[in-house]
Motif scaffolding. Sequence first.
Motif, PDB file in Angstrom:
ATOM      1  N   GLY A 107       0.884  -1.301  -0.721  1.00 10.26           N
ATOM      2  CA  GLY A 107      -0.100  -0.229  -0.254  1.00 10.26           C
ATOM      3  C   GLY A 107       0.702   1.223   0.161  1.00 10.26           C
ATOM      4  O   GLY A 107       0.421   2.311  -0.659  1.00 10.26           O
ATOM      5  N   LEU A 108       1.549   0.817   0.578  1.00  5.42           N
ATOM      6  CA  LEU A 108       2.553   2.473   0.871  1.00  5.42           C
ATOM      7  C   LEU A 108       3.164   2.670  -0.682  1.00  5.42           C
ATOM      8  O   LEU A 108       3.614   3.788  -1.135  1.00  5.42           O
ATOM      9  N   SER A 154       0.532   3.835  -3.150  1.00  6.95           N
ATOM     10  CA  SER A 154       0.297   5.277  -3.016  1.00  6.95           C
ATOM     11  C   SER A 154       0.882   6.493  -3.202  1.00  6.95           C
ATOM     12  O   SER A 154       0.481   7.714  -3.593  1.00  6.95           O
ATOM     13  N   LYS A 155       2.406   6.189  -3.850  1.00  4.53           N
ATOM     14  CA  LYS A 155       2.835   7.011  -4.536  1.00  4.53           C
ATOM     15  C   LYS A 155       2.423   7.536  -5.816  1.00  4.53           C
ATOM     16  O   LYS A 155       3.402   8.528  -7.232  1.00  4.53           O
ATOM     17  N   THR A 188      -1.062   7.388  -7.156  1.00  2.00           N
ATOM     18  CA  THR A 188      -2.569   7.454  -6.610  1.00  2.00           C
ATOM     19  C   THR A 188      -2.756   8.604  -6.654  1.00  2.00           C
ATOM     20  O   THR A 188      -2.456   8.578  -4.811  1.00  2.00           O
ATOM     21  N   ARG A 189      -4.357   8.952  -6.536  1.00  3.50           N
ATOM     22  CA  ARG A 189      -4.619   9.889  -5.168  1.00  3.50           C
ATOM     23  C   ARG A 189      -5.994   8.729  -4.265  1.00  3.50           C
ATOM     24  O   ARG A 189      -6.556   9.185  -3.666  1.00  3.50           O
ATOM     25  N   ILE A 209      -6.435   4.532   0.298  1.00  4.40           N
ATOM     26  CA  ILE A 209      -6.161   3.125   0.608  1.00  4.40           C
ATOM     27  C   ILE A 209      -6.098   2.504   2.103  1.00  4.40           C
ATOM     28  O   ILE A 209      -5.917   2.787   2.552  1.00  4.40           O
ATOM     29  N   VAL A 259       3.046   4.486   7.950  1.00  2.00           N
ATOM     30  CA  VAL A 259       1.788   6.112   6.979  1.00  2.00           C
ATOM     31  C   VAL A 259       2.528   7.074   7.736  1.00  2.00           C
ATOM     32  O   VAL A 259       2.344   8.522   7.085  1.00  2.00           O
ATOM     33  N   LEU A 287       1.473  10.405   4.983  1.00  2.00           N
ATOM     34  CA  LEU A 287       0.286   9.708   3.879  1.00  2.00           C
ATOM     35  C   LEU A 287      -1.510   9.474   4.769  1.00  2.00           C
ATOM     36  O   LEU A 287      -1.990   8.902   4.663  1.00  2.00           O
ATOM     37  N   GLN A 314      -4.731   9.394   3.642  1.00  2.00           N
ATOM     38  CA  GLN A 314      -4.744   8.277   2.219  1.00  2.00           C
ATOM     39  C   GLN A 314      -5.047   7.496   2.213  1.00  2.00           C
ATOM     40  O   GLN A 314      -5.472   6.850   1.878  1.00  2.00           O
ATOM     41  N   MET A 315      -4.547   6.884   3.845  1.00  2.99           N
ATOM     42  CA  MET A 315      -3.620   5.578   3.638  1.00  2.99           C
ATOM     43  C   MET A 315      -4.619   4.772   5.209  1.00  2.99           C
ATOM     44  O   MET A 315      -3.932   6.011   6.053  1.00  2.99           O
TER      45      MET A 315
END
Length: 244
Positions: A57-58, A61-62, A64-65, A68, A85, A90, A93-94
């Motif tokens: 997931g990490l 993350s770079k 996509t917007r 997660i 995270v 992040l 986002q996550m």
Amino acid sequence: MLHEDERIDQLYAEDIKIIQSAQVFSFSLDAVLLAHFARVPKKGQIVDLCAGNGAVGLFLSKRTRAAIDAIELQPRLADMARRSVSLNQLDDQMTVHTLDLKDSLSVVRHNSCDLVVCNPPYFKGLPTSKKNPNEHLAIARHEIHTTLEQVIDISAKLLKTNGRFAMVHRPDRFLEILTVMQACHIMPKRVQFVYPKEGKEANILLIEGIKEGKTDGFKIAPPLLTYDKNGEYTPEVREMLYGK
């Protein structure tokens, strides 16, 4: 931030820092390969099942917007993922959930995901003689708390129609994976075999499917070699790890 047996590693290609510990789990090349193989939506919803310390997931993350959600059963690993995270800023986002993947629908809506990724336990329920004495590693590697069928079944329930499923696994379970995916209405669409080096049998399988996809259009990607003749990473793998 760090517990005494922990360290911070960095995936330079994505400029992501990850909290790791040899005592419980460290991400392997499998996670990097899966994150690179998956076709990532620009926005929407992504779920990472069997998330471990959050590596896949990490890494995603770079690119996509999308929101997660990482699902991890083991509290120690989920805690490491949560701190990673925050370390990468992040939190917006996550989200990491300490949860059995069978209960994923309690935190993520049914039929809502654009992409589900999974780096699951590879080995079937193990005889007691072979069990890894380290419980954290045993759970990560063997189907103690989940099975291939459960992973694919819950992925199908999470995905929206035409959503994508991407998984890394072992080639010796390829036929079983194809059968289970189709039984769960995820049509296999793309496969890539990864070989340790030239002349060796494949040791990693990457597979992607589409929920309620058509039966035609199945593709086998070019083979990927991990190491060259000198035992160094091949240019393709080196770029995944360290960038151009």
